[in-house]
Write a protein that holds these residues in place. Structure first.
Motif, PDB file in Angstrom:
ATOM      1  N   PRO A 111      10.688  28.012  10.835  1.00  0.00           N
ATOM      2  CA  PRO A 111      11.644  29.043  11.247  1.00  0.00           C
ATOM      3  C   PRO A 111      12.822  29.248  10.301  1.00  0.00           C
ATOM      4  O   PRO A 111      13.978  29.268  10.718  1.00  0.00           O
ATOM      5  CB  PRO A 111      12.111  28.533  12.622  1.00  0.00           C
ATOM      6  N   ALA A 112      12.543  29.408   9.024  1.00  0.00           N
ATOM      7  CA  ALA A 112      13.561  29.722   8.013  1.00  0.00           C
ATOM      8  C   ALA A 112      12.841  30.252   6.787  1.00  0.00           C
ATOM      9  O   ALA A 112      11.610  30.169   6.686  1.00  0.00           O
ATOM     10  CB  ALA A 112      14.393  28.489   7.657  1.00  0.00           C
ATOM     11  N   LEU A 113      13.622  30.794   5.861  1.00  0.00           N
ATOM     12  CA  LEU A 113      13.048  31.282   4.612  1.00  0.00           C
ATOM     13  C   LEU A 113      13.057  30.135   3.604  1.00  0.00           C
ATOM     14  O   LEU A 113      14.045  29.896   2.922  1.00  0.00           O
ATOM     15  CB  LEU A 113      13.863  32.481   4.092  1.00  0.00           C
ATOM     16  N   ILE A 114      11.953  29.418   3.538  1.00  0.00           N
ATOM     17  CA  ILE A 114      11.827  28.306   2.591  1.00  0.00           C
ATOM     18  C   ILE A 114      12.088  28.832   1.175  1.00  0.00           C
ATOM     19  O   ILE A 114      11.604  29.918   0.845  1.00  0.00           O
ATOM     20  CB  ILE A 114      10.413  27.687   2.708  1.00  0.00           C
ATOM     21  N   PRO A 115      12.897  28.166   0.336  1.00  0.00           N
ATOM     22  CA  PRO A 115      13.315  26.765   0.427  1.00  0.00           C
ATOM     23  C   PRO A 115      14.625  26.501   1.167  1.00  0.00           C
ATOM     24  O   PRO A 115      15.167  25.399   1.052  1.00  0.00           O
ATOM     25  CB  PRO A 115      13.441  26.369  -1.052  1.00  0.00           C
ATOM     26  N   SER A 116      15.154  27.466   1.898  1.00  0.00           N
ATOM     27  CA  SER A 116      16.372  27.216   2.677  1.00  0.00           C
ATOM     28  C   SER A 116      16.040  26.499   3.978  1.00  0.00           C
ATOM     29  O   SER A 116      15.020  26.800   4.616  1.00  0.00           O
ATOM     30  CB  SER A 116      17.062  28.541   3.011  1.00  0.00           C
ATOM     31  N   PHE A 117      16.902  25.570   4.381  1.00  0.00           N
ATOM     32  CA  PHE A 117      16.837  24.933   5.700  1.00  0.00           C
ATOM     33  C   PHE A 117      15.440  24.406   6.027  1.00  0.00           C
ATOM     34  O   PHE A 117      14.848  24.759   7.056  1.00  0.00           O
ATOM     35  CB  PHE A 117      17.322  25.909   6.788  1.00  0.00           C
ATOM     36  N   CYS A 118      14.925  23.597   5.125  1.00  0.00           N
ATOM     37  CA  CYS A 118      13.589  23.049   5.340  1.00  0.00           C
ATOM     38  C   CYS A 118      13.563  21.595   4.896  1.00  0.00           C
ATOM     39  O   CYS A 118      14.524  21.076   4.338  1.00  0.00           O
ATOM     40  CB  CYS A 118      12.535  23.862   4.594  1.00  0.00           C
ATOM     41  N   GLY A 119      12.457  20.939   5.168  1.00  0.00           N
ATOM     42  CA  GLY A 119      12.312  19.535   4.822  1.00  0.00           C
ATOM     43  C   GLY A 119      12.605  18.634   6.005  1.00  0.00           C
ATOM     44  O   GLY A 119      12.718  19.088   7.152  1.00  0.00           O
ATOM     45  N   VAL A 127      17.296  23.884  12.661  1.00  0.00           N
ATOM     46  CA  VAL A 127      17.201  24.871  11.580  1.00  0.00           C
ATOM     47  C   VAL A 127      18.220  25.985  11.796  1.00  0.00           C
ATOM     48  O   VAL A 127      18.946  26.383  10.885  1.00  0.00           O
ATOM     49  CB  VAL A 127      15.770  25.465  11.513  1.00  0.00           C
ATOM     50  N   HIS A 128      18.278  26.492  13.016  1.00  0.00           N
ATOM     51  CA  HIS A 128      19.148  27.628  13.316  1.00  0.00           C
ATOM     52  C   HIS A 128      20.619  27.213  13.358  1.00  0.00           C
ATOM     53  O   HIS A 128      21.501  27.988  12.971  1.00  0.00           O
ATOM     54  CB  HIS A 128      18.692  28.272  14.618  1.00  0.00           C
ATOM     55  N   GLU A 129      20.878  25.990  13.799  1.00  0.00           N
ATOM     56  CA  GLU A 129      22.245  25.460  13.756  1.00  0.00           C
ATOM     57  C   GLU A 129      22.744  25.411  12.306  1.00  0.00           C
ATOM     58  O   GLU A 129      23.875  25.803  12.015  1.00  0.00           O
ATOM     59  CB  GLU A 129      22.282  24.060  14.372  1.00  0.00           C
ATOM     60  N   ALA A 130      21.883  24.953  11.412  1.00  0.00           N
ATOM     61  CA  ALA A 130      22.251  24.852   9.997  1.00  0.00           C
ATOM     62  C   ALA A 130      22.476  26.228   9.379  1.00  0.00           C
ATOM     63  O   ALA A 130      23.413  26.430   8.592  1.00  0.00           O
ATOM     64  CB  ALA A 130      21.169  24.099   9.230  1.00  0.00           C
ATOM     65  N   ALA A 131      21.633  27.191   9.742  1.00  0.00           N
ATOM     66  CA  ALA A 131      21.777  28.552   9.213  1.00  0.00           C
ATOM     67  C   ALA A 131      23.099  29.177   9.652  1.00  0.00           C
ATOM     68  O   ALA A 131      23.806  29.802   8.852  1.00  0.00           O
ATOM     69  CB  ALA A 131      20.601  29.411   9.666  1.00  0.00           C
ATOM     70  N   LEU A 132      23.441  28.984  10.922  1.00  0.00           N
ATOM     71  CA  LEU A 132      24.695  29.537  11.440  1.00  0.00           C
ATOM     72  C   LEU A 132      25.902  28.831  10.824  1.00  0.00           C
ATOM     73  O   LEU A 132      26.917  29.465  10.509  1.00  0.00           O
ATOM     74  CB  LEU A 132      24.733  29.430  12.970  1.00  0.00           C
ATOM     75  N   ALA A 141      11.335  33.529   8.823  1.00  0.00           N
ATOM     76  CA  ALA A 141      10.266  32.547   9.020  1.00  0.00           C
ATOM     77  C   ALA A 141       9.337  32.559   7.811  1.00  0.00           C
ATOM     78  O   ALA A 141       9.229  33.555   7.096  1.00  0.00           O
ATOM     79  CB  ALA A 141       9.477  32.848  10.289  1.00  0.00           C
ATOM     80  N   THR A 142       8.678  31.431   7.616  1.00  0.00           N
ATOM     81  CA  THR A 142       7.751  31.240   6.495  1.00  0.00           C
ATOM     82  C   THR A 142       6.458  30.619   7.006  1.00  0.00           C
ATOM     83  O   THR A 142       6.500  29.650   7.762  1.00  0.00           O
ATOM     84  CB  THR A 142       8.354  30.280   5.444  1.00  0.00           C
ATOM     85  N   VAL A 143       5.335  31.161   6.601  1.00  0.00           N
ATOM     86  CA  VAL A 143       4.044  30.496   6.825  1.00  0.00           C
ATOM     87  C   VAL A 143       3.617  29.911   5.491  1.00  0.00           C
ATOM     88  O   VAL A 143       3.602  30.611   4.474  1.00  0.00           O
ATOM     89  CB  VAL A 143       2.964  31.463   7.349  1.00  0.00           C
ATOM     90  N   HIS A 144       3.325  28.619   5.488  1.00  0.00           N
ATOM     91  CA  HIS A 144       2.962  27.944   4.243  1.00  0.00           C
ATOM     92  C   HIS A 144       1.809  26.971   4.491  1.00  0.00           C
ATOM     93  O   HIS A 144       1.571  26.549   5.627  1.00  0.00           O
ATOM     94  CB  HIS A 144       4.170  27.186   3.679  1.00  0.00           C
ATOM     95  N   PHE A 145       1.133  26.616   3.421  1.00  0.00           N
ATOM     96  CA  PHE A 145       0.108  25.588   3.527  1.00  0.00           C
ATOM     97  C   PHE A 145       0.780  24.227   3.639  1.00  0.00           C
ATOM     98  O   PHE A 145       1.864  24.007   3.095  1.00  0.00           O
ATOM     99  CB  PHE A 145      -0.833  25.628   2.318  1.00  0.00           C
ATOM    100  N   VAL A 146       0.144  23.319   4.346  1.00  0.00           N
ATOM    101  CA  VAL A 146       0.687  21.977   4.566  1.00  0.00           C
ATOM    102  C   VAL A 146       0.211  21.049   3.453  1.00  0.00           C
ATOM    103  O   VAL A 146      -0.983  20.977   3.152  1.00  0.00           O
ATOM    104  CB  VAL A 146       0.237  21.424   5.934  1.00  0.00           C
ATOM    105  N   THR A 147       1.183  20.346   2.862  1.00  0.00           N
ATOM    106  CA  THR A 147       0.869  19.317   1.864  1.00  0.00           C
ATOM    107  C   THR A 147       1.598  18.038   2.266  1.00  0.00           C
ATOM    108  O   THR A 147       2.274  17.987   3.297  1.00  0.00           O
ATOM    109  CB  THR A 147       1.336  19.747   0.458  1.00  0.00           C
ATOM    110  N   ALA A 148       1.487  17.024   1.434  1.00  0.00           N
ATOM    111  CA  ALA A 148       2.160  15.754   1.711  1.00  0.00           C
ATOM    112  C   ALA A 148       3.679  15.890   1.654  1.00  0.00           C
ATOM    113  O   ALA A 148       4.403  15.067   2.203  1.00  0.00           O
ATOM    114  CB  ALA A 148       1.691  14.690   0.721  1.00  0.00           C
ATOM    115  N   GLN A 158       6.325  35.475   4.269  1.00  0.00           N
ATOM    116  CA  GLN A 158       7.686  35.307   4.766  1.00  0.00           C
ATOM    117  C   GLN A 158       8.165  36.616   5.365  1.00  0.00           C
ATOM    118  O   GLN A 158       7.737  37.694   4.947  1.00  0.00           O
ATOM    119  CB  GLN A 158       8.649  34.897   3.643  1.00  0.00           C
ATOM    120  N   LYS A 159       9.070  36.510   6.337  1.00  0.00           N
ATOM    121  CA  LYS A 159       9.699  37.715   6.889  1.00  0.00           C
ATOM    122  C   LYS A 159      11.144  37.395   7.209  1.00  0.00           C
ATOM    123  O   LYS A 159      11.441  36.368   7.812  1.00  0.00           O
ATOM    124  CB  LYS A 159       8.976  38.211   8.140  1.00  0.00           C
ATOM    125  N   ALA A 160      12.044  38.290   6.797  1.00  0.00           N
ATOM    126  CA  ALA A 160      13.473  38.093   7.011  1.00  0.00           C
ATOM    127  C   ALA A 160      13.912  38.634   8.369  1.00  0.00           C
ATOM    128  O   ALA A 160      13.341  39.599   8.874  1.00  0.00           O
ATOM    129  CB  ALA A 160      14.261  38.771   5.900  1.00  0.00           C
TER     130      ALA A 160
END
Length: 208
Positions: A111-119, A127-132, A141-148, A158-160
């Motif tokens: 639920p953020a635009l990666i690379p912001s507010f992720c990890g 996530v939303h607390e940090a954005a505010l 929001a971002t849909v991404h493939f899962v890696t290690a 992504q969509k803003a």
């Protein structure tokens, strides 16, 4: 028809978005064959059962460590013959043995635009607390493939979403779900099932 297995832990709003898209015919060449939950009381299980989708409960609390739980999930995915694995509010960390078994075949919505507010630590309302707190004018929001690497896999879509002056973490969370997550997750799933996603050097290209 590809088999889609969805991993859940809670209410299952993103699962519902996938089910709705599937029933509307907007997910092409794929079908949700099974829902796996880490939480036996997750409402997502009811959502699946209401639509005739098979469910499996792998209660995280019954496993002593991440490694044993990851192996249980991996075994179940293989048993279900999963072609695509979708994290939809799955709050349990799996070790790299799972994503290594399904390279560029596991996707997550964040639920953020990666690379912001992720990890690590950035999930749910955090996530939303940090954005505010940062005062950003746009999130999304971002849909991404899962890696290690947590939230570090190739970005698919992504969509803003605009941040409003009177937003609370809760109102922002809801709007990001409604305007972004519920739209781009089913779209990314369909693109995968249609064979329209290509990953080169950790970058995704989408073919028509």
């Amino acid at each position: 028809m590809l088999k889609i297995v969805v991993l859940v832990s809670g209410g299952g709003t993103n699962l519902q978005a996938l089910i709705d898209a599937q029933e509307a015919g907007t997910i092409k060449n794929g079908k949700i064959s099974c829902v796996i939950s880490s939480n036996p009381s997750a409402y997502a299980l009811e959502r699946a059962e209401q639509h005739g989708i098979a469910t499996v409960v792998l209660n995280r609390k019954e496993y002593p460590d991440v490694a044993s739980y990851s192996q249980a999930v991996l075994h179940t995915l293989q048993e279900q013959e999963a072609d695509l694995v979708v994290y939809a509010g799955f709050m349990t960390i799996l070790d790299e043995s799972v994503c290594n078994a399904y390279p560029n075949k596991m996707m997550n919505v964040h639920p953020a635009l990666i690379p912001s507010f992720c990890g690590k630590g950035f999930y749910g309302l955090h996530v939303h607390e940090a954005a505010l707190q940062k005062g950003v004018k746009l999130t999304g929001a971002t849909v991404h493939f899962v890696t290690a690497v947590c939230d570090g896999g190739p970005i698919i879509l992504q969509k803003a979403v605009a941040v409003k002056d009177n937003d609370t973490p809760e109102t922002l969370q809801r709007r990001v779900m409604e305007e972004a997550e519920w739209e781009i997750l089913p779209k990314a799933v369909s693109l995968f099932c249609e064979g329209k996603i290509k990953v080169t050097d950790q970058k995704v290209s989408i073919t028509d």
